[in-house]
Design a protein around this motif. Structure first.
Motif, PDB file in Angstrom:
ATOM      1  N   ASN A   1      76.438  64.147   8.501  1.00  0.00           N
ATOM      2  CA  ASN A   1      74.971  63.256   7.688  1.00  0.00           C
ATOM      3  C   ASN A   1      74.005  63.043   8.993  1.00  0.00           C
ATOM      4  O   ASN A   1      74.296  63.357  10.318  1.00  0.00           O
ATOM      5  CB  ASN A   1      75.469  61.563   7.764  1.00  0.00           C
ATOM      6  CG  ASN A   1      73.786  61.563   7.242  1.00  0.00           C
ATOM      7  OD1 ASN A   1      72.800  60.895   7.666  1.00  0.00           O
ATOM      8  ND2 ASN A   1      73.421  62.239   5.974  1.00  0.00           N
TER       9      ASN A   1
ATOM     10  N   TYR B   1      70.251  65.423   5.384  1.00  0.00           N
ATOM     11  CA  TYR B   1      70.511  66.179   4.840  1.00  0.00           C
ATOM     12  C   TYR B   1      72.104  65.753   5.203  1.00  0.00           C
ATOM     13  O   TYR B   1      72.604  65.560   6.667  1.00  0.00           O
ATOM     14  CB  TYR B   1      70.872  67.199   5.779  1.00  0.00           C
ATOM     15  CG  TYR B   1      71.810  68.748   5.696  1.00  0.00           C
ATOM     16  CD1 TYR B   1      71.336  69.501   4.736  1.00  0.00           C
ATOM     17  CD2 TYR B   1      72.774  68.656   6.599  1.00  0.00           C
ATOM     18  CE1 TYR B   1      72.583  70.482   3.833  1.00  0.00           C
ATOM     19  CE2 TYR B   1      73.698  69.694   6.187  1.00  0.00           C
ATOM     20  CZ  TYR B   1      73.305  70.954   5.195  1.00  0.00           C
ATOM     21  OH  TYR B   1      74.708  71.235   4.919  1.00  0.00           O
ATOM     22  N   SER B   2      73.200  66.179   4.193  1.00  0.00           N
ATOM     23  CA  SER B   2      74.676  65.676   4.454  1.00  0.00           C
ATOM     24  C   SER B   2      75.371  67.476   4.053  1.00  0.00           C
ATOM     25  O   SER B   2      75.109  67.904   3.195  1.00  0.00           O
ATOM     26  CB  SER B   2      74.401  64.243   3.412  1.00  0.00           C
ATOM     27  OG  SER B   2      74.516  64.862   2.776  1.00  0.00           O
ATOM     28  N   PHE B   3      76.597  67.707   4.991  1.00  0.00           N
ATOM     29  CA  PHE B   3      77.337  68.126   4.261  1.00  0.00           C
ATOM     30  C   PHE B   3      78.855  67.471   4.097  1.00  0.00           C
ATOM     31  O   PHE B   3      79.508  66.817   5.510  1.00  0.00           O
ATOM     32  CB  PHE B   3      77.521  69.522   5.604  1.00  0.00           C
ATOM     33  CG  PHE B   3      78.351  70.097   4.759  1.00  0.00           C
ATOM     34  CD1 PHE B   3      78.818  70.959   3.534  1.00  0.00           C
ATOM     35  CD2 PHE B   3      79.659  70.560   6.257  1.00  0.00           C
ATOM     36  CE1 PHE B   3      79.456  72.043   3.690  1.00  0.00           C
ATOM     37  CE2 PHE B   3      80.570  71.172   6.078  1.00  0.00           C
ATOM     38  CZ  PHE B   3      80.401  71.805   4.490  1.00  0.00           C
TER      39      PHE B   3
ATOM     40  N   TYR C   1      82.921  68.343   2.737  1.00  0.00           N
ATOM     41  CA  TYR C   1      83.722  68.539   2.434  1.00  0.00           C
ATOM     42  C   TYR C   1      85.054  68.287   2.478  1.00  0.00           C
ATOM     43  O   TYR C   1      85.580  67.395   4.010  1.00  0.00           O
ATOM     44  CB  TYR C   1      84.457  70.326   4.023  1.00  0.00           C
ATOM     45  CG  TYR C   1      85.102  71.326   4.021  1.00  0.00           C
ATOM     46  CD1 TYR C   1      85.746  72.136   3.006  1.00  0.00           C
ATOM     47  CD2 TYR C   1      86.826  71.018   4.093  1.00  0.00           C
ATOM     48  CE1 TYR C   1      86.901  72.498   2.247  1.00  0.00           C
ATOM     49  CE2 TYR C   1      88.096  71.632   3.559  1.00  0.00           C
ATOM     50  CZ  TYR C   1      88.088  72.729   2.790  1.00  0.00           C
ATOM     51  OH  TYR C   1      88.653  73.272   2.641  1.00  0.00           O
TER      52      TYR C   1
ATOM     53  N   ARG D   1      82.657  71.474  -1.149  1.00  0.00           N
ATOM     54  CA  ARG D   1      81.798  71.667  -0.182  1.00  0.00           C
ATOM     55  C   ARG D   1      80.433  71.402  -1.183  1.00  0.00           C
ATOM     56  O   ARG D   1      80.292  72.027  -2.132  1.00  0.00           O
ATOM     57  CB  ARG D   1      82.131  73.151  -0.045  1.00  0.00           C
ATOM     58  CG  ARG D   1      83.151  73.640  -0.022  1.00  0.00           C
ATOM     59  CD  ARG D   1      83.147  75.234   0.588  1.00  0.00           C
ATOM     60  NE  ARG D   1      84.236  76.231   1.673  1.00  0.00           N
ATOM     61  CZ  ARG D   1      85.494  76.136   0.793  1.00  0.00           C
ATOM     62  NH1 ARG D   1      85.625  75.847   0.057  1.00  0.00           N
ATOM     63  NH2 ARG D   1      86.918  76.719   1.325  1.00  0.00           N
ATOM     64  N   ASN D   2      80.226  70.174  -0.100  1.00  0.00           N
ATOM     65  CA  ASN D   2      78.909  69.437  -0.816  1.00  0.00           C
ATOM     66  C   ASN D   2      78.187  69.688   0.313  1.00  0.00           C
ATOM     67  O   ASN D   2      77.935  68.866   1.224  1.00  0.00           O
ATOM     68  CB  ASN D   2      79.406  68.020  -0.975  1.00  0.00           C
ATOM     69  CG  ASN D   2      78.418  68.057  -1.768  1.00  0.00           C
ATOM     70  OD1 ASN D   2      77.653  66.516  -1.220  1.00  0.00           O
ATOM     71  ND2 ASN D   2      77.647  67.637  -3.183  1.00  0.00           N
ATOM     72  N   HIS D   3      76.504  69.820  -0.563  1.00  0.00           N
ATOM     73  CA  HIS D   3      75.239  69.451   0.883  1.00  0.00           C
ATOM     74  C   HIS D   3      74.621  69.122  -0.263  1.00  0.00           C
ATOM     75  O   HIS D   3      73.881  69.065  -1.801  1.00  0.00           O
ATOM     76  CB  HIS D   3      74.683  71.168   0.475  1.00  0.00           C
ATOM     77  CG  HIS D   3      75.402  72.170   1.311  1.00  0.00           C
ATOM     78  ND1 HIS D   3      75.669  72.716   2.856  1.00  0.00           N
ATOM     79  CD2 HIS D   3      76.681  73.183   0.564  1.00  0.00           C
ATOM     80  CE1 HIS D   3      76.528  73.261   2.651  1.00  0.00           C
ATOM     81  NE2 HIS D   3      77.443  73.429   1.731  1.00  0.00           N
TER      82      HIS D   3
ATOM     83  N   ALA E   1      69.695  67.398   0.402  1.00  0.00           N
ATOM     84  CA  ALA E   1      68.881  67.303   1.023  1.00  0.00           C
ATOM     85  C   ALA E   1      67.856  66.574   0.713  1.00  0.00           C
ATOM     86  O   ALA E   1      68.194  66.869  -1.187  1.00  0.00           O
ATOM     87  CB  ALA E   1      68.916  68.920   1.438  1.00  0.00           C
TER      88      ALA E   1
ATOM     89  N   SER F   1      74.425  70.196  -4.398  1.00  0.00           N
ATOM     90  CA  SER F   1      74.871  71.530  -4.425  1.00  0.00           C
ATOM     91  C   SER F   1      76.584  71.188  -4.179  1.00  0.00           C
ATOM     92  O   SER F   1      77.021  70.822  -3.378  1.00  0.00           O
ATOM     93  CB  SER F   1      74.336  72.684  -3.585  1.00  0.00           C
ATOM     94  OG  SER F   1      75.841  73.815  -3.331  1.00  0.00           O
ATOM     95  N   ASN F   2      77.060  71.760  -5.280  1.00  0.00           N
ATOM     96  CA  ASN F   2      78.425  70.989  -4.843  1.00  0.00           C
ATOM     97  C   ASN F   2      79.635  72.085  -5.477  1.00  0.00           C
ATOM     98  O   ASN F   2      79.297  73.161  -6.778  1.00  0.00           O
ATOM     99  CB  ASN F   2      78.846  69.390  -6.059  1.00  0.00           C
ATOM    100  CG  ASN F   2      80.201  68.918  -5.825  1.00  0.00           C
ATOM    101  OD1 ASN F   2      80.946  70.116  -4.852  1.00  0.00           O
ATOM    102  ND2 ASN F   2      80.455  68.254  -6.750  1.00  0.00           N
TER     103      ASN F   2
ATOM    104  N   LYS G   1      74.967  71.940  -9.031  1.00  0.00           N
ATOM    105  CA  LYS G   1      73.398  72.108  -9.061  1.00  0.00           C
ATOM    106  C   LYS G   1      72.340  71.083  -9.540  1.00  0.00           C
ATOM    107  O   LYS G   1      72.389  71.525 -11.016  1.00  0.00           O
ATOM    108  CB  LYS G   1      72.817  73.291  -8.805  1.00  0.00           C
ATOM    109  CG  LYS G   1      73.659  74.106  -7.037  1.00  0.00           C
ATOM    110  CD  LYS G   1      72.863  75.905  -7.488  1.00  0.00           C
ATOM    111  CE  LYS G   1      73.030  76.173  -8.872  1.00  0.00           C
ATOM    112  NZ  LYS G   1      72.063  77.286  -8.757  1.00  0.00           N
TER     113      LYS G   1
END
Length: 437
Positions: A250, A266-268, A270, A304-306, A308, A330-331, A365
């Motif tokens: 994050n 923004y976070s990612f 997994y 895998r998740n973004h 923003a 986005s997932n 999305k």
């Protein structure tokens, strides 16, 4: 061909109901009573024998609490008050519905007081309960869905339907905006949001006329937004592993002065998880055994998740605030499943076997835009707020199932049955509303 379709249907039914078997065994309760004058300030946590948090609950006005749907095993209870531990039980063996002896907390009078400002994990305000996720021991390295599962009064059934205090038809919001999803779709959406990006979760069991009449109760998930003045930023990384790995990252930055507040984050995330289900299905006709399926299902999924989000608030004067924000989620998750089944005939002897492989690819999305204005009418904070929102939800799902029948000696029976699907969806929401408070 009819038999193949039947086998496919039976396998799909068992494959995507893997949680049903596990939850059917969880049918015990652990309840108790706390003797305290301030039960509304207590946070009651249940841990298993591996020191993992199972569930958090709160007591009613009489001090009664209960943990439901527990499996057989050893547990212990911790009670916190304003973030500090005040009680820890001995190990509790649960083999049936269990009631604890009355708990007496040690609340001694003190001569001096040191005041430290901390935000409690659970807050009660008029008409709602607030879960401050940042202060939760359940938040580290988890997803929003996992935090929600452990929250007081929340239950999730085998089909990922969420209920609050026994009420279904829950409306789930993200930052006050409705999410047009339910069941597994909503669960997968929340599994892709890392807890590190959450600020708080609000539980509104009796929504007032202020809220849309779209559900019996509301769960509002609020994402982080820094309110400190100046330029502030933060970054965090969390890594965990069990059988598979999970990782949350994050980053956020915020600049605020008297006139402008600009923010971005923004976070990612997994994570990998699996379900392993072994089934023994017996079929009868008027009480006479006809056949049986002995099935072994293994499903692995990776996410895998973004996420923003960016925006700005402009303080035009003492009465007017104008703001906007844009967001994107986005997932991607890729289910990989293998099923192996043995079919027994009416003589209870193996007739043939079949296998099914699942190789699917899913992409969800969500894009959003918000333009808002707040006009303050008086010093009592009476105000008029106006919001314009555009939200887009889209998804694609490429499904690929391969089923093959074999003799007991391993020879292929007939041709493989291939089932391929290309499922797409798109939803656009436009909203304009104004509220007088």
């Amino acid at each position: 061909m009819t038999r193949i379709f039947l086998l496919i249907f039976v396998w799909l039914l068992s494959f995507f109901s893997t949680r049903l078997s596990a939850q059917s065994m969880q049918n015990f309760s652990l309840s108790g009573n706390i003797n305290s004058e301030k039960v509304n300030q207590l946070e009651i946590n249940l841990f298993n024998s591996e020191d993992q948090l199972v569930k958090t609950e709160v007591a009613d006005q009489k001090g009664n609490f209960s943990f439901e749907d527990l499996s057989t095993g050893n547990y212990y209870v911790k009670i916190n008050k304003n973030g500090s531990e005040t009680y820890k039980s001995e190990n509790i063996s649960v083999t049936g519905n269990t009631t604890l002896p009355a708990i007496q907390l040690n609340e001694k009078l003190i001569e001096g007081v040191t005041i430290t400002k901390t935000k409690p994990y659970i807050e009660r305000k008029e008409g709602k309960m607030i879960l401050n996720v940042e202060n939760s021991i359940a938040s580290t390295g988890n997803s929003a869905f996992e935090v929600l599962e452990k929250a007081p009064g929340v239950n999730v059934d085998s089909n990922d339907n969420i209920s609050l205090r026994g009420k279904g038809n829950i409306l789930v919001q993200i930052d006050g905006k409705n999410t047009p999803m339910t069941g597994t779709d909503l669960a997968n959406y929340l599994r892709g949001i890392p807890s590190s990006s959450l600020d708080k979760i609000e539980f509104i069991t009796n929504p007032s006329s202020k809220y849309d009449a779209a559900g019996t109760s509301i769960i509002n998930v609020k994402l982080k937004k820094d309110q400190r003045k100046g330029t502030n930023g933060s970054a965090s990384v969390a890594l965990g592993t069990g059988r598979y790995v999970k990782n949350n990252n994050n980053f956020s930055i915020n600049h605020r002065n008297k006139k402008v507040n600009v923010f971005a984050n923004y976070s990612f995330a997994y994570r990998e998880f699996f379900n392993h289900l072994v089934l023994d299905r017996n079929f009868f006709n008027d009480g006479v055994f006809e056949k049986a399926y002995q099935q072994d299902n293994f499903l692995k999924m990776d996410f895998r998740n973004h996420i923003a989000k960016a925006g700005m608030d402009y303080y035009m004067n003492d009465k007017n605030i104008l703001g906007f924000s844009v967001g994107f989620i986005s997932n991607r998750f890729n289910p990989t499943g293998d099923n192996s089944s043995v079919v027994l005939g009416s003589n209870h002897l193996p007739n043939y076997t079949f296998t099914t492989q699942n190789r699917s690819r899913d992409h969800w999305k969500n894009a959003s835009f918000n333009l808002n204005h707040k006009y303050t009418l008086d010093s009592l904070n009476s105000n008029i707020t106006t919001d314009f929102d555009y939200i887009n939800y889209s998804n694609t799902s490429l499904q690929n199932f391969d089923t093959r029948n074999y003799t007991m000696s391993g020879g292929l029976i007939g041709n493989p049955y291939l089932l391929k699907g290309d499922v797409a969806g798109n939803l656009n929401i436009y909203s304009l509303k104004s509220d007088l408070t």
